[in-house]
Design a protein around this motif. Structure first.
Motif, short mmCIF file in Angstrom:
data_model
loop_
_atom_site.label_atom_id
_atom_site.label_comp_id
_atom_site.label_asym_id
_atom_site.label_seq_id
_atom_site.Cartn_x
_atom_site.Cartn_y
_atom_site.Cartn_z
N GLY A 421 5.36 -0.85 -0.41
CA GLY A 421 5.86 -1.22 -1.73
C GLY A 421 4.78 -1.64 -2.71
N LEU A 422 3.50 -1.54 -2.32
CA LEU A 422 2.42 -1.95 -3.22
C LEU A 422 2.50 -1.21 -4.55
N ALA A 423 2.47 -1.97 -5.64
CA ALA A 423 2.40 -1.38 -6.98
C ALA A 423 1.00 -1.51 -7.56
N GLU A 424 0.24 -2.48 -7.06
CA GLU A 424 -1.13 -2.70 -7.54
C GLU A 424 -2.05 -2.92 -6.36
N LEU A 425 -3.13 -2.15 -6.30
CA LEU A 425 -4.13 -2.30 -5.25
C LEU A 425 -5.51 -2.34 -5.90
N ASN A 426 -6.23 -3.42 -5.67
CA ASN A 426 -7.56 -3.59 -6.26
C ASN A 426 -8.57 -3.75 -5.14
N LEU A 427 -9.41 -2.73 -4.96
CA LEU A 427 -10.47 -2.74 -3.97
C LEU A 427 -11.84 -2.60 -4.63
N ALA A 428 -11.93 -3.04 -5.86
CA ALA A 428 -13.17 -2.87 -6.62
C ALA A 428 -14.31 -3.68 -6.00
#
Length: 619
Positions: A421-428
């Motif tokens: 269900g992830l809507a936002e993923l930040n791996l910066a």
């Protein structure tokens, strides 16, 4: 009862200084009326009961104030004292605003308030008080003494005030010795108390049991004494950030009394995420909406639960025990936490937002299943730790995972499968290389709308990107080529950042932009482009090409982008006649053309019907 929806903005406490509550000065700002005869010189009296002498640099209390005055504003002057005779005769006053003057404790006569039996709001913030007034009227509802030099409070300063609702004492010099145990005796309606920015070393005992918001941040607090919060059964927000709390300063009973039955609430995140550079910032606004199956509360009902707890910027090495099950937001950023134990979160099953950024979580910092009890967790912030992989077995309903500035070097095919269900993923700003990102790594994330992979070591676009993406950030990688296949199907993508890579026009394959039908913002700045890439998306509105090697812009450069509104061409290799006169024909929406920082002043020819706002050059 809380209204629905209720907007809570998680920021530092704000003092309702001058003019700040609409009820305090209801007539100020209304349509002008003839000034009453009995009005002090230079002041404004828009209504018979309102006198506004603010911002006049007054050094002496004005005379000729009508005894009928209910609202008196003297803010932003240079008053050093209030004359007893003048103030005491204003027995109809409901609001007295003395914000931002030079009034000392000696210049604020206690006896003058004895006759002000109807006073409800008093604002004396940003003055020179060294002690609080020893006596204030029983009728008060709001008292603001913030930003003074107060070292001592007296029993009748805030005590015996049955109508008192809000007290602001932040940014003073209060120690625990200056706050008597009976400071709020007889004041059973106080819901907001701000003691932040003082010199308290422990949480004061005998606080009002009616409190709903307690601000204690920016003190010297190293301990919450046992039972200090036992009477605060209505407390909803507790701010303890920027103190000196260690694990020994809290125990399993610290928050035990701050949880009881309450309606179910659904917290919806409205976020403003700044660009996650080496110093990322987050600003959260939480909208609380009662879930459909929650029983409505009567107007007289009160919530009996702690929902927001901020313990950031302390010295905690572990997650505190005994967290309330009603807790919705837990801020533990900027501590020394090395490991999250599942047992310590077991009681906080209602948690929706968990912030653990800038701790010391390493390889074993989040063991598999540590957060599984938090089945309703919406947002998890883990940036600036030492994690070398995406934590396994995260709560299935998680919608936002913020994990920049860690050591993540690998993404396997199933690493993100637990959170569909992830809507936002930040791996910066991790250590991801293309060879270690599995082709199907992002495939399970069908609900993903925002993906940030900036600041890694990618040499090619990742594969199997979710078709629902709206934002894709790939700046500051090592991309050398763009092929159409990874972008195929991204017909909802609105923003694509490819800045600070190594792209050349010849390395952009034919048809790369073909399926990006919704793309509005494209950032190709700081690459190695020698001319404008052809066949850009038709919906494009903002195009960043600054910091490239562009020498020439031909007449057909923007034929495919009729909706273009802003074009950035600064810091290229353009000369006076580098742009063909016909280049912008048909761009009827073009508002900005930025050509600064080129070797020569560049001639910009805008279409005749377009508004003319070029940043450099012009017809």
């Amino acid at each position: 009862m809380w209204p629905s929806p209720l907007l809570l903005v998680l920021l530092l406490p704000w003092s309702p200084a001058p003019g700040m509550e609409d009820a305090a000065f209801p007539h100020l700002g209304e349509s002008s009326q003839p000034t009453p005869r009995a009005c002090p010189p230079r002041c404004s009296c828009p209504q018979p009961d309102t006198v506004d002498c603010g911002g006049l640099d007054l050094q002496v209390f004005p005379d000729n104030i009508t005894r009928a005055a209910q609202y008196l504003s003297l803010q932003n002057n240079q008053l050093q004292e209030l004359p007893y005779n003048e103030l005491s005769r204003l027995d109809s006053l409901r609001t007295l605003n003395l914000y931002n003057n030079l009034i000392s404790s000696e210049g604020l006569p206690d006896e003058a308030f004895e006759s002000l039996t109807q006073l409800q709001h008093i604002y004396v913030a940003h003055n020179k008080l060294s002690v609080a007034p020893q006596f204030l009227p029983r009728s008060l509802r709001v008292v603001d003494l913030a930003a003074n030099q107060v070292t001592e409070i007296f029993p009748l300063t805030f005590g015996e005030k049955p109508e008192l609702r809000s007290v602001y004492l932040h940014n003073n010099q209060l120690s625990n010795a200056g706050l008597p145990p009976d400071a709020f005796h007889g004041s059973e309606a106080v819901v907001t108390l701000s003691l932040s920015g003082n010199q308290l070393s422990y949480v004061p005992p005998s606080l009002p049991p009616s409190l709903e918001r307690l601000h204690l941040q920016d003190n010297l607090i190293s301990k919450v004494p046992r039972g200090a919060l036992s009477r605060q059964t209505h407390l909803r927000e507790l701010y303890l950030q920027h103190n000196q709390l260690t694990d020994s300063g809290l125990d399993a009973t610290t928050f035990r009394s701050l949880s009881s039955s309450a309606p179910r609430w659904n917290l919806q995140l409205v976020s403003q995420h700044h660009s996650l550079t080496p110093s990322p910032k987050i600003c959260l606004a939480l909208t609380l909406v009662a879930q459909p199956d929650a029983r409505p509360l009567s107007p007289a009902s009160k919530l009996h639960c702690l929902e927001y707890l901020d313990l950031s910027y302390n010295q905690l090495a572990m997650v505190p025990t005994g967290l309330p099950r009603t807790l919705a937001v837990l801020h533990l950023g900027r501590n020394r936490i090395q490991r999250v134990e599942v047992a310590r979160l077991h009681g906080a099953r209602g948690l929706r937002y968990l912030l653990l950024q800038h701790n010391q979580l390493g390889t074993t910092g989040l063991p598999a299943g540590a957060l599984r009890p938090l089945q309703g967790l919406h947002t998890l912030h883990l940036y600036s730790n030492g994690l070398d992989r995406v934590p396994p077995m995260l709560p299935r309903r998680l919608q936002a995972l913020v994990l920049p500035h860690n050591h993540v070097a690998t993404l396997g095919a199933h690493d993100l499968a637990a959170t569909p269900g992830l809507a936002e993923l930040n791996l910066a700003y991790n250590r991801l290389a293309s060879a270690r990102v599995h082709h199907w790594a992002f495939c399970p994330l069908r609900a993903l709308r925002s993906l940030n992979l900036a600041g890694n070591q990618l040499t090619r676009l990742p594969g199997s990107l979710p078709s629902g993406l709206h934002t894709l950030q790939l700046q500051r990688n090592q991309l050398r080529a763009l092929e159409p296949e990874p972008l195929a199907g991204l017909d909802q993508l609105r923003e694509l950042s490819l800045a600070h890579n190594r792209l050349r026009v010849g390395d952009i394959g034919p048809g790369t932009w073909h399926e990006l039908q919704a793309l509005q913002v494209l950032d190709l700045s700081h690459n190695e482009l020698s001319f404008v890439p052809p066949d850009l998306p038709e919906a494009l509105e903002e195009l960043h090409l600054q910091g490239n090697r562009i020498i020439l812009i031909g007449p057909e450069a923007f034929l495919s982008t009729p909706c273009l509104r802003a074009l950035f061409l600064r810091a290229n290799r353009l000369h006076m006649t580098s742009i063909a006169p016909e280049a912008f024909l048909g761009l009827l929406h073009l508002r900005v053309v930025d050509t600064e920082g080129n070797p020569e002043h560049v001639l910009v020819q805008l279409p005749p019907t377009a508004p003319r706002h070029p940043r450099a050059g012009g017809p």
